[in-house]
Design an enzyme around this catalytic site. Structure first.
Site, PDB file in Angstrom:
ATOM      1  N   HIS A 471       5.296  80.714  37.450  1.00 10.92           N
ATOM      2  CA  HIS A 471       6.693  80.187  36.311  1.00 10.92           C
ATOM      3  C   HIS A 471       5.953  81.597  34.956  1.00 10.92           C
ATOM      4  O   HIS A 471       7.354  81.264  34.428  1.00 10.92           O
ATOM      5  CB  HIS A 471       6.475  78.945  36.125  1.00 10.92           C
ATOM      6  CG  HIS A 471       8.293  79.078  35.534  1.00 10.92           C
ATOM      7  ND1 HIS A 471       8.789  79.439  34.857  1.00 10.92           N
ATOM      8  CD2 HIS A 471       8.494  78.006  35.643  1.00 10.92           C
ATOM      9  CE1 HIS A 471       9.540  78.654  34.800  1.00 10.92           C
ATOM     10  NE2 HIS A 471       9.187  77.800  34.670  1.00 10.92           N
ATOM     11  N   TYR A 587      14.286  67.627  27.044  1.00 10.92           N
ATOM     12  CA  TYR A 587      14.167  68.895  26.798  1.00 10.92           C
ATOM     13  C   TYR A 587      15.485  69.586  27.707  1.00 10.92           C
ATOM     14  O   TYR A 587      15.479  69.649  29.102  1.00 10.92           O
ATOM     15  CB  TYR A 587      13.457  70.006  27.347  1.00 10.92           C
ATOM     16  CG  TYR A 587      12.446  70.630  27.350  1.00 10.92           C
ATOM     17  CD1 TYR A 587      12.749  71.750  28.912  1.00 10.92           C
ATOM     18  CD2 TYR A 587      12.065  71.326  26.295  1.00 10.92           C
ATOM     19  CE1 TYR A 587      12.725  72.565  28.348  1.00 10.92           C
ATOM     20  CE2 TYR A 587      11.517  73.289  26.514  1.00 10.92           C
ATOM     21  CZ  TYR A 587      12.120  73.178  28.074  1.00 10.92           C
ATOM     22  OH  TYR A 587      12.064  74.721  28.289  1.00 10.92           O
ATOM     23  N   THR A 600      12.092  81.239  26.671  1.00 10.64           N
ATOM     24  CA  THR A 600      13.044  80.580  27.029  1.00 10.64           C
ATOM     25  C   THR A 600      13.312  79.295  25.634  1.00 10.64           C
ATOM     26  O   THR A 600      12.129  80.176  24.615  1.00 10.64           O
ATOM     27  CB  THR A 600      12.602  79.474  27.765  1.00 10.64           C
ATOM     28  OG1 THR A 600      11.445  79.120  27.658  1.00 10.64           O
ATOM     29  CG2 THR A 600      12.930  79.729  29.062  1.00 10.64           C
TER      30      THR A 600
END
Length: 667
Positions: A471, A587, A600
């Site tokens: 990620h 979230y 993001t």
């Protein structure tokens, strides 16, 4: 071994008669072709950098400017208002430059300068246009005159077909939100979660932070925003991802699935060959900048920075923080099968291997009867466990000798391929098959995925494919673009024969895949087993329920004039409340790629509007009309949240959180 010997360019032996030197012409030819291929790649990158740097202009526009200036001078019209004559007077006099040559040089210099000035002006205008955000707040089906004018100018500025990075330097910077707005939005986000006493306590803490601590930190933040392209992305990458010491598996890495109802080929080697070739075609287009940037409304470009590290990238473990190793190019692939590691070359004679050749190479791996070496089978468990033990084991057991050579072959590969021994996929007659499929992609056996690679391609025995992606280097939409391209190219462009094999004939003279050699001591094996125990405990703690939902989709939700994202978010709030009887801080990720190097941002979807709707749904006396009214209010509130996460508080939207904000208000 004949093929392997051909790969050696030269060899020499010492004999009683002297030095015996043998040269392989075929190997030298391949070295020459590989060098030509490498230089072509460099030239293409240089050309693309220049074309992206002058966008929306083009080299042909420079020729137009030059011809127009020369034509005007020929007609005794001076477009430079005396600048050409001044440039000409500054040039040296003598035999090297005749008066005519000095006139030509001065004309070229002026034309080039005027063209560069126009390029800078147009790029500045493009940045100003991209800073306009009113289009996001237009009511559905209606567009204001200013937005129409803006769209017309954007289409005019983007009339040339852009390359992947054409808009990069024109994208606006992410604005720094004011602290006062950040604190106010933070308090608004936690209000539905706190009772009156706790909220007053939190408000007092937030006020103290705003008045005493925040001003000094905000000055540092603004200073950083002036000399960096994005003031938050580097911190986000380091502190959210690279400094994490817990396992990447499950906690950070994510996965992608294959077609649910279609399997283009049930032959494992053939499906692996076509998918690998498709991915390499995508990499070639990426290197050449031929992939167009993602565009909102067809005119608003999104940042393409994250695509740079999609290939040839590995996360290297460290004791305090990890680092990302990214290479400009990689010509081989790392493959895992039945506990053994292989190195597969992707080029032959400077050309990318076609699917038929790749299928032959993968089939050779599948048919290899050799057993794993001591410690080799579960080696990848080190990447699945905690980061500090992996960093210590890497420094101790893999920093020299054959272990370092083999580890470099994996970490410097284009990506990682796992030829899995199991069969997975969607089978309606087998309950729970999707759960097992998802868990296999998420963590596998905890030692058959290299979780540090940018992504691991998994090909199952029945031809199904999937991916596990790291990620830190990019977010999921970037891998999604690659995945869609791969699936479409595999199915509709490359295709298979009637027997399920790749099209074309393989070249049997290719050298077989190179088996990686390991010399792992007993202490290294013990470190591997310790990481495996940690990873297995984590994997066994994962309960996964995955199933296809076909009752309705986003089409029906949109026909109800509702945002699918808002619909899902309110459904999650309602389900959680019915299950737990309370609300929690929620979230939701939203990308900020409309800004340069944006990644993001946080959307807090547990709002006062959402909780009001959920409580009304839980109230037996709640009326249908009241529930519909509250649902519409919540949907529009959620829509505002999503816009705010993209554009930031500095532009007047909601829930853009400052990095220096109250700690529980940030991720």
């Amino acid at each position: 071994m004949a093929e392997a010997h051909q790969a050696v360019a030269f060899q020499f032996t010492v004999t009683p008669e002297g030095l015996d030197f043998q040269l392989s012409r075929e190997a030298v030819r391949h070295l020459y072709l590989a060098t030509v291929h490498s230089w072509k790649k460099r030239l293409v990158r240089t050309k693309n950098s220049f074309l992206s740097g002058v966008y929306p202009a083009s080299p042909s526009s420079w020729m137009v400017a030059l011809v127009a200036t020369a034509g005007s001078c020929y007609c005794h019209v001076d477009p430079s208002l005396g600048l050409i004559a001044r440039i000409q007077s500054c040039l040296p006099h003598g035999q090297a430059l005749s008066p005519r040559a000095r006139a030509v040089v001065s004309t070229v210099v002026f034309s080039t300068g005027a063209w560069l000035a126009a390029v800078l002006l147009f790029r500045r205008l493009l940045r100003l246009l991209l800073s306009y955000h009113g289009w996001m707040f237009e009511p559905h089906g209606h567009m204001s005159r200013s937005t129409r004018l803006w769209m017309a100018l954007m289409k005019l500025m983007s009339i040339r077909k852009p390359l992947l990075y054409s808009f990069q330097s024109s994208l606006p910077k992410l604005p720094v939100p004011p602290v006062k707005a950040t604190v106010a939005r933070y308090l608004e986000s936690v209000r539905p979660l706190l009772d009156d006493d706790k909220y007053r306590e939190m408000a007092a803490l937030a006020k103290d932070f705003q008045e005493n601590t925040a001003p000094r930190l905000q000055r540092y933040l603004r200073l950083k925003s002036w000399w960096t392209t994005n003031y938050v992305s580097d911190w986000w990458e380091e502190y959210i991802y690279l400094r994490g010491r817990s396992p990447l598996m499950v906690n950070s890495n994510y996965y992608a699935m294959d077609f649910l109802y279609v399997t283009p080929s049930p032959i494992q080697a053939a499906r692996a060959a076509n998918t690998v070739h498709s991915i390499l075609l995508y990499r070639r287009r990426l290197d050449r900048g031929e992939i167009p940037p993602m565009m909102a409304l067809g005119v608003v470009p999104m940042c393409s920075y994250q695509s740079e590290r999609m290939f040839n990238t590995t996360r290297i473990p460290g004791k305090e923080t990890d680092t990302l190793l990214h290479l400009a190019d990689s010509k081989h692939l790392a493959v895992y099968h039945k506990g053994r590691y292989y190195k597969v070359w992707l080029y032959y004679g400077g050309q990318l291997l076609p699917p038929a050749d790749l299928e032959m190479q993968f089939q050779r791996i599948l048919e290899d009867p050799s057993p794993p070496q001591p410690g080799e089978e579960r080696l990848a468990a080190l990447t699945a466990g905690e980061r500090v033990p992996w960093a210590e084991a890497r420094a101790r057991f893999f920093s020299r000798g054959p272990n370092k050579v083999a580890l470099d072959a994996i970490e410097r590969a284009a990506f990682f391929l796992a030829l899995d021994e199991d069969e997975h996929g969607q089978e309606p007659e087998r309950p729970g098959c999707m759960d097992a499929y998802a868990k296999s992609l998420l963590h596998g056996r905890c030692y058959d995925r290299w979780f540090d690679k940018s992504f691991t391609l998994v090909v199952y025995k029945n031809g199904k494919v999937g991916a596990n992606a790291e990620h830190s280097w990019a977010d999921a939409p970037i891998v999604g673009h690659l995945w869609e391209f791969m699936l479409a190219t595999d199915k509709f462009q490359l295709g298979y024969t009637e027997g399920g094999h790749c099209k074309g004939d393989p070249r049997w003279q290719l050298a077989p895949p190179q088996r990686l050699q390991w010399d792992i001591p007993p202490e290294g094996v013990a470190a591997i087993e310790a990481s495996l125990r940690v990873a297995r405990a984590l994997a066994e703690d994962v309960d996964f329920c995955c199933f296809p939902f076909s009752t309705f989709g986003k089409g029906l939700i949109k026909r109800c004039r509702t945002s699918p994202d808002a619909f899902i978010q309110i459904a999650l709030q309602l389900a959680h409340f019915r299950d737990k009887g309370s609300f929690c801080l929620t979230y939701e990720a939203s990308m900020t790629r409309l800004f340069r190097e944006g990644r993001t941002e946080t959307v807090r979807s547990c709002t006062a509007e959402a909780t009001a709707f959920v409580r009304c749904m839980a109230e037996p006396r709640g009326t249908r009309s009241e529930r519909q009214r509250l649902f519409k209010v919540q949907v529009w509130a959620q829509f505002g949240l999503s816009l705010g996460s993209v554009w930031g508080a500095g532009l007047g939207c909601r829930f853009r959180v400052s990095v220096w904000g109250v700690s529980s208000g940030c991720r």
